[in-house]
Design a protein around this motif. Structure first.
Motif, short mmCIF file in Angstrom:
data_model
loop_
_atom_site.label_atom_id
_atom_site.label_comp_id
_atom_site.label_asym_id
_atom_site.label_seq_id
_atom_site.Cartn_x
_atom_site.Cartn_y
_atom_site.Cartn_z
N ARG A 1 -47.30 41.14 44.51
CA ARG A 1 -47.51 40.69 43.14
C ARG A 1 -48.34 39.41 43.19
O ARG A 1 -48.17 38.58 44.08
N ASP A 2 -49.25 39.28 42.20
CA ASP A 2 -50.10 38.09 42.14
C ASP A 2 -49.59 37.15 41.07
O ASP A 2 -49.13 37.60 39.99
N ILE A 3 -49.69 35.84 41.39
CA ILE A 3 -49.38 34.84 40.37
C ILE A 3 -50.52 33.84 40.36
O ILE A 3 -51.13 33.54 41.40
N ALA A 4 -50.85 33.33 39.17
CA ALA A 4 -51.95 32.38 39.02
C ALA A 4 -51.46 31.19 38.23
O ALA A 4 -50.62 31.33 37.32
N PHE A 5 -51.99 30.03 38.52
CA PHE A 5 -51.57 28.81 37.81
C PHE A 5 -52.64 27.75 38.02
O PHE A 5 -53.50 27.85 38.88
N VAL A 6 -52.54 26.72 37.16
CA VAL A 6 -53.44 25.56 37.26
C VAL A 6 -52.60 24.39 37.72
O VAL A 6 -51.50 24.16 37.18
N ALA A 7 -53.15 23.61 38.65
CA ALA A 7 -52.42 22.45 39.18
C ALA A 7 -53.40 21.33 39.46
O ALA A 7 -54.63 21.54 39.45
N LYS B 1 -39.44 28.38 49.53
CA LYS B 1 -38.11 27.82 49.24
C LYS B 1 -37.49 28.48 48.00
O LYS B 1 -36.27 28.69 47.95
N SER B 2 -38.32 28.84 47.04
CA SER B 2 -37.81 29.40 45.77
C SER B 2 -37.41 30.87 45.90
O SER B 2 -36.54 31.36 45.17
N LYS C 1 -33.47 49.06 51.34
CA LYS C 1 -33.69 49.98 50.21
C LYS C 1 -35.05 49.71 49.58
O LYS C 1 -35.69 48.70 49.88
N THR C 2 -35.43 50.60 48.68
CA THR C 2 -36.68 50.43 47.94
C THR C 2 -36.46 49.45 46.80
O THR C 2 -35.47 49.53 46.08
N LEU C 3 -37.39 48.51 46.65
CA LEU C 3 -37.26 47.51 45.59
C LEU C 3 -37.54 48.14 44.22
O LEU C 3 -38.51 48.88 44.05
N THR C 4 -36.71 47.77 43.28
CA THR C 4 -36.92 48.25 41.90
C THR C 4 -37.73 47.22 41.13
O THR C 4 -37.86 46.06 41.55
N ASP C 5 -38.26 47.65 39.97
CA ASP C 5 -39.07 46.73 39.17
C ASP C 5 -38.25 45.53 38.71
O ASP C 5 -38.77 44.40 38.63
N ASP C 6 -36.95 45.77 38.38
CA ASP C 6 -36.11 44.66 37.91
C ASP C 6 -35.95 43.59 38.99
O ASP C 6 -36.01 42.38 38.72
N VAL C 7 -35.73 44.04 40.24
CA VAL C 7 -35.54 43.09 41.35
C VAL C 7 -36.83 42.34 41.62
O VAL C 7 -36.84 41.11 41.85
N ILE C 8 -37.94 43.07 41.59
CA ILE C 8 -39.23 42.44 41.85
C ILE C 8 -39.54 41.39 40.80
O ILE C 8 -39.95 40.26 41.10
N ALA D 1 -37.46 39.83 38.84
CA ALA D 1 -36.54 38.69 38.94
C ALA D 1 -36.99 37.74 40.06
O ALA D 1 -36.91 36.51 39.92
N GLU D 2 -37.45 38.29 41.15
CA GLU D 2 -37.88 37.46 42.30
C GLU D 2 -39.13 36.67 41.95
O GLU D 2 -39.24 35.48 42.27
N ILE D 3 -40.09 37.30 41.26
CA ILE D 3 -41.31 36.61 40.87
C ILE D 3 -40.99 35.51 39.87
O ILE D 3 -41.58 34.41 39.91
#
Length: 819
Positions: A731-737, A752-753, A791-798, A800-802
């Protein structure tokens, strides 16, 4: 040294052994025989004759007609020599005799000849024509009755002169074997080699104190000094056997006194010197020369002595001898000498070497002292000379006086039978080992089934110190050729050290990235360092004594100045695109040098550079930059399994000050996690330096501490785990810093997160700064990889992790805004 077999045969029975066999055995045992010389008279059919009449030649003013008495008949010869007189006994060569041509040195046979109309029935011979020397000083015919009395006529001259067929061995003793520079030492070797008895008995010691005083003033120069006083000597030619043996050893006979001291030196290996007793005033001392002292030696040369270096034998008033090197003219023996002081001494070998060099003369005596003589043989040799002088010079022994000690501390060595077999690989019976060592002079003081104990003889104390030395003695006498070739037993196979493995990986990796290896000199100059803005650390400079030039005056502290010099040379010669690297040592003086520690650190480093453009895998030409070089180093760290420990950080203000040759905004310090000292640096050279070198392309360089790199690498046992059954998701995440945030800081927060059981990796794939982004900000895009091994990751777990990762970024990074 030259020595005759006839003399050696006096000490050890060599009957039945061929000279070549003797030479081979000596050479194989360690005493090289350079030549075997078969010496024969250089003339044939030369008889003694008496001059009974001399007339002028009728047709030549400078020639004479000489009538000779041969005992049974007379002969008349033509002769041009001017030293002939009636009554002289001379060597006569008749028709058919063979002599040497004085001009060419070649032998020729006399034939009938007429000289100025008068037939000559042979010729009178000089010593040159007989191949002799040293018998008389004047030129002309050899006058035999000056050498010998009661000479019979018509006898062979070789019989009169006691000239025999001789075999001379020309030996070349090694520097550690002073005991082999004498007849006795060589005979002892032959006794052991051919298992024959050594026929030697020390002379009888007569305890009689002389009315004379000797003193060793400087004990560093001499350990033992003795003087024997002999009176009422008769100076005359020495006996035939002494003259013959001294001549065979390459020395010139002089008179009975000098010849006997030389004879004993050649026989026992201990040099001696004879002073005129009446020129000494009853006192001699051994000391170093004083300031401005001079000595005129026996050759008439005035020699300037060096204070504290030249060793002298001196009376209370002046030096009379260069100790162990050369006698003085002011104490020489002459025709009026009646009483002598005969010296037997031990001079320290390295001090004699310095003394000999300081006066510019090296003698037979000094060469022996330099090798080291047997201190315990000095007195026996002195009494041997006394014995011969009493017999052949009618000397009266008046006593002996000495100073110092002529005894060495006893040295014992245990020889284990098991070690002989282990070292040599062959079985040599204990009895044979004992026999060999005893023949060589070692004293057996005890033995059992496992070992033997020996006392080392005085003449081998400086050479034989350990058990392995005894084994060497046994092996060289028994014969090295008896040791069968055998491959060594290998208890463990060959292993490659971690050090070698790392260097191999470095070379292979750098070559795979298109780098060429270079090798530059470890010697550089201050000018080179200053040219490339890399001054030396003054406290750590190691300078070269007497350098060939200023450009090679010091050992380098960095590889980079030499690297940049190579870059400059290539660029100036038209090479515009290249990559190169070097592995080399740098040197720092850390402390004051001592005998045990040079006080210097030798640190291996890895440096390299890229310049110009290169082709990628699709053969598309592209310009190399900072990230090209960083990518190569990253690839190297991955090969060494160190990528997780490597940190790149921007230059601090102190770094900028210390590295003026690198662009302050395009450089980085490379560090290893857990290490205080940085691993190295990477960067673009400073524009000022680039302009100075007239480069039209950017040059990127790096330098790493290879020693640190080697220590950090671990070649432990590889561990394997099962391949995951369930697939990963990204999964991709983008941000400005803020633009001062580093990638490393962001990755730490992401890791860490996230749930450590699901998080596998994060990687930045886009950084943008420009239109649409606020000043002082950057846009970052990261790709997160998640995977569950169970196990195979579900969309809900993914999802939540992101969300957890995004929340962690917002909390921990100030000014961050998700996009």
């Amino acid at each position: 040294m030259q020595v005759s077999l006839e003399w050696l045969n006096e000490y050890v029975d060599l009957v039945g052994i061929e000279p070549d066999e003797i030479a081979h055995a000596l050479t194989m045992s360690g005493l090289e025989v350079e030549e075997v010389e078969f010496k024969k008279p250089s003339f044939t059919n030369i008889k003694t004759a008496k001059i009974i009449n001399i007339e002028n030649h009728p047709n030549a003013d400078k020639l004479h007609l000489v009538t000779l008495d041969l005992g049974q008949n007379t002969k008349r010869v033509v002769c041009g020599a001017q030293n002939i007189e009636i009554g002289q006994i001379i060597p006569y060569a008749t028709i058919g005799s063979k002599v040497l041509d004085r001009k060419t040195g070649e032998q020729f046979e006399l034939t009938p000849i007429k000289i100025r109309g008068v037939e000559s029935e042979g010729m009178l011979c000089s010593q040159d024509e007989l191949g002799l020397s040293g018998l008389q000083e004047e030129d002309g015919i050899l006058i035999l009755n000056r050498l010998y009395s009661d000479i019979k006529l018509n006898i062979p001259v070789e019989e009169l002169l006691n000239i025999k067929d001789e075999v001379i061995l020309h030996t070349a003793p090694t520097a550690n074997r002073g005991d082999e520079v004498c007849v006795l030492g060589i005979a002892r070797e032959l006794s052991a080699l051919f298992n024959r008895e050594l026929k030697f008995k020390k002379p009888e010691i007569i305890d009689k104190k002389a009315d004379f005083e000797v003193k060793i003033t400087d004990s560093d120069a001499s350990k033992f000094y003795s003087i024997a006083i002999l009176k009422n000597l008769t100076t005359k030619p020495s006996p035939d056997f002494i003259q013959r043996r001294v001549t065979a050893c390459g020395m010139r006979p002089i008179n009975n006194i000098v010849d006997i001291t030389n004879y004993v030196m050649l026989e026992y290996g201990t040099p001696q010197h004879a002073f005129d007793f009446d020129k000494l005033n009853g006192y001699l001392t051994v000391r170093y020369a004083k300031e401005n002292e001079k000595l005129t030696t026996l050759d008439g040369v005035e020699r300037k002595l060096t204070k504290g270096t030249s060793i002298v034998i001196a009376t209370k008033e002046e030096p009379v001898c260069a100790g162990g090197v050369f006698g003085g003219l002011n104490s020489e023996i002459d025709d009026n000498t009646k009483n002598i002081a005969l010296e037997g001494a031990y001079f320290v070998s390295h001090e004699i070497r310095k003394s000999s060099r300081s006066i510019g003369y090296r003698s037979d005596a000094s060469s022996r002292y330099e090798r080291g003589i047997d201190i315990e043989m000095i007195k026996p040799a002195l009494y041997r000379s006394i014995e011969l002088l009493q017999k052949y010079a009618d000397a009266e022994f008046a006593g002996i006086v000495e100073d110092g000690c002529d005894k060495l501390e006893e040295k014992q060595i245990v020889l284990r039978n098991s070690e002989i077999k282990r070292i040599l690989g062959i079985e040599i019976p204990q009895e044979r080992c004992v026999e060999i060592l005893e023949k060589l002079g070692f004293t057996l003081i005890g033995k059992n089934e496992a070992a033997s104990k020996f006392i080392v003889p005085s003449y081998r104390r400086g050479d034989v110190e350990r058990e392995i030395d005894l084994i060497e003695e046994i092996s060289r006498i028994e014969g090295f050729d008896k040791v069968e070739p055998k491959l060594p037993e290998i208890a463990q196979g060959a292993t490659i050290s971690d050090d070698t493995k790392v260097v191999k990986i470095v070379n292979e990796t750098m070559l795979s990235f298109g780098f060429d290896e270079i090798v530059t000199s470890s010697l550089i100059g201050h000018n080179l360092c200053n040219t490339y803005l890399q001054p030396l650390v003054k406290d750590g400079i190691i300078e070269v004594n007497n350098p060939h030039s200023e450009d090679f005056a010091i050992l380098r502290q960095k590889l980079m100045p030499s690297m940049l010099e190579v870059v400059k040379g290539n660029f100036d010669n038209g090479q515009k695109n290249f990559r190169m690297y070097e592995i080399g040592k740098t040197y720092f003086q850390k402390s004051t040098p001592t005998l045990d520690d040079a006080g210097a650190d030798e640190i291996r480093k890895l440096s390299g550079c890229i310049f110009g453009s290169s082709q990628n895998a699709l053969y598309i030409k592209q310009k190399d930059d900072f990230f090209t070089l960083k990518g190569a180093l990253t690839g190297l760290f991955e090969k060494l399994n160190l990528s997780k420990r490597i940190v790149f950080r921007a230059f601090s203000e102190d770094d900028i000050k210390n590295m003026e040759f690198i662009h302050p905004a395009q450089g980085a310090i490379i560090s290893l996690l857990g290490q205080k000292e940085p691993l190295g640096y990477i960067g673009k050279i400073h524009p000022v330096l680039s302009d100075k070198l007239k480069f039209n392309e950017d040059l990127y360089i790096f330098e790493l501490n290879l020693e640190m790199l080697i220590q950090a690498v671990s070649f432990g046992v590889q561990k394997y785990k099962k391949l995951p059954v369930f697939g990963s998701v990204q999964r991709d995440i983008a941000f400005v810093a803020n633009d001062n945030i580093t990638i490393e800081e962001i990755e730490k927060v992401i890791k860490k997160s996230a749930d450590k059981n699901l998080f596998k990796a994060s990687k930045v794939f886009d950084i943008y700064q420009g239109k649409g982004i606020e000043d002082g900000k950057k846009s970052f895009a990261f790709r997160i990889t998640l995977q569950d091994s169970q196990k195979t990751l579900t969309d809900d777990v993914i999802q939540a992790e992101i969300s957890k990762i995004k929340s962690g970024l917002e909390k921990n990074i100030i000014g961050l805004a998700l996009r």
